[in-house]
Design an enzyme around this catalytic site. Structure first.
Site, PDB file in Angstrom:
ATOM      1  N   CYS A  84       4.857  -6.008   6.774  1.00  0.00           N
ATOM      2  CA  CYS A  84       6.247  -6.439   6.512  1.00  0.00           C
ATOM      3  C   CYS A  84       6.991  -6.902   7.763  1.00  0.00           C
ATOM      4  CB  CYS A  84       7.021  -5.329   5.818  1.00  0.00           C
ATOM      5  SG  CYS A  84       7.497  -3.969   6.903  1.00  0.00           S
ATOM      6  N   CYS A 129       4.748   2.855   7.821  1.00  0.00           N
ATOM      7  CA  CYS A 129       5.925   2.006   8.005  1.00  0.00           C
ATOM      8  C   CYS A 129       7.016   2.445   7.026  1.00  0.00           C
ATOM      9  CB  CYS A 129       5.522   0.553   7.758  1.00  0.00           C
ATOM     10  SG  CYS A 129       6.913  -0.595   7.716  1.00  0.00           S
ATOM     11  N   CYS A 132       7.658  -0.799   4.282  1.00  0.00           N
ATOM     12  CA  CYS A 132       6.702  -1.191   3.230  1.00  0.00           C
ATOM     13  C   CYS A 132       5.789  -0.050   2.814  1.00  0.00           C
ATOM     14  CB  CYS A 132       5.869  -2.387   3.681  1.00  0.00           C
ATOM     15  SG  CYS A 132       4.674  -1.985   4.969  1.00  0.00           S
ATOM     16  N   CYS A 152      -1.475   7.585  17.208  1.00  0.00           N
ATOM     17  CA  CYS A 152      -2.767   6.899  17.237  1.00  0.00           C
ATOM     18  C   CYS A 152      -2.778   5.874  16.108  1.00  0.00           C
ATOM     19  CB  CYS A 152      -3.860   7.958  17.058  1.00  0.00           C
ATOM     20  SG  CYS A 152      -5.516   7.287  17.143  1.00  0.00           S
TER      21      CYS A 152
HETATM   22 ZN   LIG Z   1       5.725  -2.446   6.998  1.00  0.00          ZN
END
Ligand SMILES: [Zn+2]
Length: 172
Positions: A84, A129, A132, A152
């Site tokens: 995204c 994230c 998204c 990581c």
């Molecule tokens: Zn994203």
């Protein structure tokens, strides 16, 4: 009772202090985020992304170590979500962890969310994230001071934008 079920039960009833410290990962504070979640189906993401990023981001696969060029990326800039385009890490927080995966000492505040992941039987802290929901990697408590965190990341789940270039518009 299966081992995974047992660990999940222990997690639910709060028996984590009994699990050895080396199994535990830091509890990451998740402050209220201004990020508005992007609702997109798996089918839409599969059409937008090539297979490797798709499998990592939306099927929680892990790339082989040393497989991403971003392991060696040392220019100034920003690492954005490959799905995204939300900025997730700044290059100032990247460091060489010698693991073969791009590693960071901290994410951009409020741009990732975490959850406990039992896919390897022992609990690990997965992060994704915030916008998204794409899986990025895992955070461990063996990073450098002062925070002691090692974020990581799968290199194929990120794109790098050098400082000289404008950040792309968020994908909708
Ligand atoms: Zn994203």
């Amino acid at each position: 009772m299966k081992r995974r079920t047992l660990l999940q039960t222990l997690a639910v009833i709060g028996v984590f202090p009994l699990i050895p410290a080396c199994w535990r990962t830091p509890v990451i504070g998740e402050a209220a985020s201004p990020i508005i979640p992007l609702k997109k189906s798996r089918k839409e993401w599969r059409e937008l992304l090539s297979p490797k990023p798709y499998q990592i981001l939306f099927e929680e696969a892990t790339e082989r170590p040393e497989s991403s060029n971003l392991v060696y990326e040392d220019r100034a800039g920003t690492f954005i979500c490959a799905a995204c385009y939300l900025p997730l890490f700044e290059s100032t927080h990247k460091y060489e962890s010698w693991t073969g995966w791009p590693s960071f000492t901290q994410p951009i505040a409020g741009h990732v969310a975490t959850k406990i992941d039992f896919s390897m039987i022992w609990p690990r802290t997965e992060y994704h994230c915030m916008r998204c929901g794409g899986h990025q990697g895992h955070v461990f408590s063996d990073g450098p001071p002062p925070r002691g965190e090692r974020w990581c990341n799968n290199g194929f789940a990120l794109k790098f934008v050098p400082k000289e270039e404008p950040l792309p518009a968020l994908r909708n």
